[in-house]
Scaffold this motif. Structure first.
Motif, mmCIF file in Angstrom:
data_model
loop_
_atom_site.group_PDB
_atom_site.id
_atom_site.type_symbol
_atom_site.label_atom_id
_atom_site.label_comp_id
_atom_site.label_asym_id
_atom_site.label_seq_id
_atom_site.Cartn_x
_atom_site.Cartn_y
_atom_site.Cartn_z
ATOM 1 N N ASN A 107 31.275 38.884 36.942
ATOM 2 C CA ASN A 107 31.661 38.899 38.348
ATOM 3 C C ASN A 107 32.797 39.890 38.573
ATOM 4 O O ASN A 107 33.414 40.377 37.631
ATOM 5 C CB ASN A 107 32.030 37.502 38.866
ATOM 6 N N ARG B 297 36.218 40.651 41.134
ATOM 7 C CA ARG B 297 37.180 40.008 42.040
ATOM 8 C C ARG B 297 38.124 41.048 42.629
ATOM 9 O O ARG B 297 38.470 42.017 41.967
ATOM 10 C CB ARG B 297 38.014 38.984 41.258
ATOM 11 N N TYR C 245 41.953 41.145 44.327
ATOM 12 C CA TYR C 245 43.179 40.401 44.541
ATOM 13 C C TYR C 245 44.129 41.229 45.406
ATOM 14 O O TYR C 245 44.148 42.458 45.339
ATOM 15 C CB TYR C 245 43.893 40.099 43.213
ATOM 16 N N GLN D 47 48.208 41.676 46.082
ATOM 17 C CA GLN D 47 49.507 41.340 45.521
ATOM 18 C C GLN D 47 50.619 41.887 46.409
ATOM 19 O O GLN D 47 50.829 43.102 46.469
ATOM 20 C CB GLN D 47 49.668 41.867 44.091
ATOM 21 N N PRO E 4 49.477 37.910 42.307
ATOM 22 C CA PRO E 4 48.215 38.254 42.990
ATOM 23 C C PRO E 4 47.554 37.023 43.596
ATOM 24 O O PRO E 4 47.642 35.927 43.043
ATOM 25 C CB PRO E 4 47.361 38.848 41.867
ATOM 26 N N SER F 64 43.778 35.711 45.234
ATOM 27 C CA SER F 64 42.357 36.050 45.272
ATOM 28 C C SER F 64 41.873 36.278 46.699
ATOM 29 O O SER F 64 42.158 35.492 47.602
ATOM 30 C CB SER F 64 41.545 34.924 44.623
ATOM 31 N N ILE G 4 44.106 44.781 43.778
ATOM 32 C CA ILE G 4 43.698 44.897 42.391
ATOM 33 C C ILE G 4 42.247 44.466 42.224
ATOM 34 O O ILE G 4 41.849 43.391 42.700
ATOM 35 C CB ILE G 4 44.608 44.037 41.486
ATOM 36 N N LEU H 51 37.292 33.476 32.642
ATOM 37 C CA LEU H 51 38.652 33.948 32.840
ATOM 38 C C LEU H 51 39.298 34.499 31.579
ATOM 39 O O LEU H 51 40.341 35.111 31.650
ATOM 40 C CB LEU H 51 39.500 32.816 33.415
ATOM 41 N N GLY H 52 38.682 34.295 30.428
ATOM 42 C CA GLY H 52 39.276 34.832 29.214
ATOM 43 C C GLY H 52 38.948 36.284 28.970
ATOM 44 O O GLY H 52 39.493 36.898 28.083
ATOM 45 N N ARG H 53 38.016 36.833 29.756
ATOM 46 C CA ARG H 53 37.609 38.224 29.555
ATOM 47 C C ARG H 53 37.684 38.949 30.891
ATOM 48 O O ARG H 53 36.694 39.338 31.466
ATOM 49 C CB ARG H 53 36.191 38.289 29.016
ATOM 50 N N LEU H 54 38.864 39.090 31.396
ATOM 51 C CA LEU H 54 39.083 39.787 32.655
ATOM 52 C C LEU H 54 39.651 41.170 32.381
ATOM 53 O O LEU H 54 40.552 41.327 31.552
ATOM 54 C CB LEU H 54 40.055 39.019 33.548
ATOM 55 N N PHE I 211 41.451 44.336 34.273
ATOM 56 C CA PHE I 211 42.190 44.603 35.499
ATOM 57 C C PHE I 211 42.278 46.098 35.776
ATOM 58 O O PHE I 211 42.548 46.897 34.875
ATOM 59 C CB PHE I 211 43.621 44.060 35.397
ATOM 60 N N ARG J 294 44.394 49.153 37.863
ATOM 61 C CA ARG J 294 45.834 49.350 38.037
ATOM 62 C C ARG J 294 46.279 49.104 39.471
ATOM 63 O O ARG J 294 47.471 49.065 39.762
ATOM 64 C CB ARG J 294 46.216 50.761 37.610
ATOM 65 N N PHE K 70 47.260 30.652 31.879
ATOM 66 C CA PHE K 70 47.291 32.025 31.383
ATOM 67 C C PHE K 70 48.708 32.582 31.508
ATOM 68 O O PHE K 70 49.408 32.304 32.470
ATOM 69 C CB PHE K 70 46.353 32.913 32.213
ATOM 70 N N TYR L 181 50.414 36.377 31.710
ATOM 71 C CA TYR L 181 50.164 37.803 31.881
ATOM 72 C C TYR L 181 51.496 38.547 31.914
ATOM 73 O O TYR L 181 52.533 38.003 32.273
ATOM 74 C CB TYR L 181 49.440 38.084 33.206
ATOM 75 N N GLY M 144 49.809 48.017 34.094
ATOM 76 C CA GLY M 144 49.237 47.038 35.006
ATOM 77 C C GLY M 144 49.337 45.630 34.432
ATOM 78 O O GLY M 144 50.243 45.316 33.669
ATOM 79 N N LEU M 145 48.377 44.781 34.790
ATOM 80 C CA LEU M 145 48.362 43.396 34.318
ATOM 81 C C LEU M 145 47.649 43.301 32.975
ATOM 82 O O LEU M 145 46.534 43.795 32.814
ATOM 83 C CB LEU M 145 47.627 42.512 35.325
ATOM 84 N N LEU N 265 46.650 40.442 29.848
ATOM 85 C CA LEU N 265 46.620 39.055 29.394
ATOM 86 C C LEU N 265 47.319 38.936 28.051
ATOM 87 O O LEU N 265 47.007 39.687 27.113
ATOM 88 C CB LEU N 265 45.178 38.576 29.269
ATOM 89 N N TYR O 264 45.928 32.607 26.592
ATOM 90 C CA TYR O 264 45.529 31.571 27.518
ATOM 91 C C TYR O 264 45.191 30.272 26.794
ATOM 92 O O TYR O 264 44.821 30.288 25.609
ATOM 93 C CB TYR O 264 44.402 32.003 28.458
ATOM 94 N N GLU P 110 35.637 30.533 38.933
ATOM 95 C CA GLU P 110 37.028 30.077 38.857
ATOM 96 C C GLU P 110 37.953 31.020 39.592
ATOM 97 O O GLU P 110 37.860 32.234 39.452
ATOM 98 C CB GLU P 110 37.489 30.009 37.389
ATOM 99 N N LYS P 111 38.844 30.443 40.356
ATOM 100 C CA LYS P 111 39.886 31.230 40.993
ATOM 101 C C LYS P 111 41.150 31.092 40.171
ATOM 102 O O LYS P 111 41.524 29.999 39.767
ATOM 103 C CB LYS P 111 40.158 30.712 42.409
ATOM 104 N N LEU P 112 41.777 32.226 39.947
ATOM 105 C CA LEU P 112 43.065 32.232 39.286
ATOM 106 C C LEU P 112 44.158 32.082 40.331
ATOM 107 O O LEU P 112 44.161 32.804 41.327
ATOM 108 C CB LEU P 112 43.286 33.547 38.545
ATOM 109 N N PHE Q 173 48.129 32.431 40.718
ATOM 110 C CA PHE Q 173 49.281 32.990 40.039
ATOM 111 C C PHE Q 173 50.571 32.402 40.579
ATOM 112 O O PHE Q 173 50.680 32.077 41.768
ATOM 113 C CB PHE Q 173 49.340 34.509 40.236
#
Lengths: 115, 115
Positions: free
Chosen positions: A32, A34, A36, A38, A44, A46, A89, A100-103, A105, A107, B33, B35, B42-43, B45, B48, B102-104, B106
């Protein structure tokens, strides 16, 4: 290499005008995408989440599009307001399980709206 | 709900000192998480947790960084000893599992300056 590239890096527009931010990605496999927002000094928040089968999603004056074939996304802001000044972002997920463990990002694009 | 709460908001310390950042996730969220955000990168990770268990700490820069989650409502990120290159904004985020949607959420971040 999994990457997310955003353009432009920064953008200045006048209040009331529309603008479009771009996001290109090479993340694979794709789960997916997303967007964001900030605000300065904040975390950030969503705006939209789009899966492979969705090619457009709106959230008020924000409309995100996704072309999974060309691996491109855009965020269109209509009738901009001063409060839209922020960094936007683009984030891509590649994990179909717990995503969420493989996001990955981008810049960000720094948008400034002038009165 | 008050959202994800981080403390302190700002931390200024001298090189070599120990720094501890704190996070309270949103109640009911099972993912947490950490970050790091810099202008250059940038951001990123760092680590987590799922149900208080560390799942992926491959983003932790080196052994000087450690993170714990002793219970569902509290986590810490510790840097010992700190170095100037650790200066950044550190964000904590939480989420609950929603099969790809899932929405993160922050926190407002901790601005760390190591002199």
């Amino acid at each position: 290499k999994n990457q997310v590239e955003q353009s432009p890096q920064s953008l200045i527009i006048l209040e009331g005008k529309n603008c479009t931010l771009q996001c290109n990605y090479t993340v694979s496999p794709f789960s997916n995408l997303r967007w964001y927002k900030q605000d300065t000094g904040r975390g950030p928040v969503s705006l939209t989440i789009m899966t492979f089968s969705e090619n457009t999603k709106s959230n008020g004056r924000y409309t995100a599009t996704l072309d999974a074939d060309t691996k491109q996304s855009s965020l269109h802001i209509t009738a901009s307001q001063l409060s839209d000044s922020a960094s936007y972002i683009c984030v891509v997920s590649s994990d179909r399980g717990s995503t969420l463990g493989r996001l990955y990002f981008g810049r960000g694009t720094q948008l400034t709206v002038w009165p | 709900d008050a959202g994800v709460i981080q403390s302190p908001r700002h931390e200024v310390t001298e090189m070599g000192q120990e720094v501890t950042l704190r996070c309270k996730p949103i109640s009911g969220h099972d993912y947490l998480f950490w970050y790091r955000q810099t202008m250059m990168r940038g951001l990123e990770l760092l680590i987590y947790f799922n149900n208080n268990v560390p799942i992926d700490d491959s983003g932790m820069p080196e052994d000087r960084f450690s993170a714990k989650m002793p219970n569902a409502s509290f986590s810490t990120l510790k840097i010992q000893p700190s170095e100037p290159r650790d200066s950044a904004v550190y964000f904590c985020a939480s989420s609950f599992h929603d099969r790809g949607h899932e929405k993160l959420f922050f926190g407002s971040g901790t601005q760390l300056s190591v002199l």
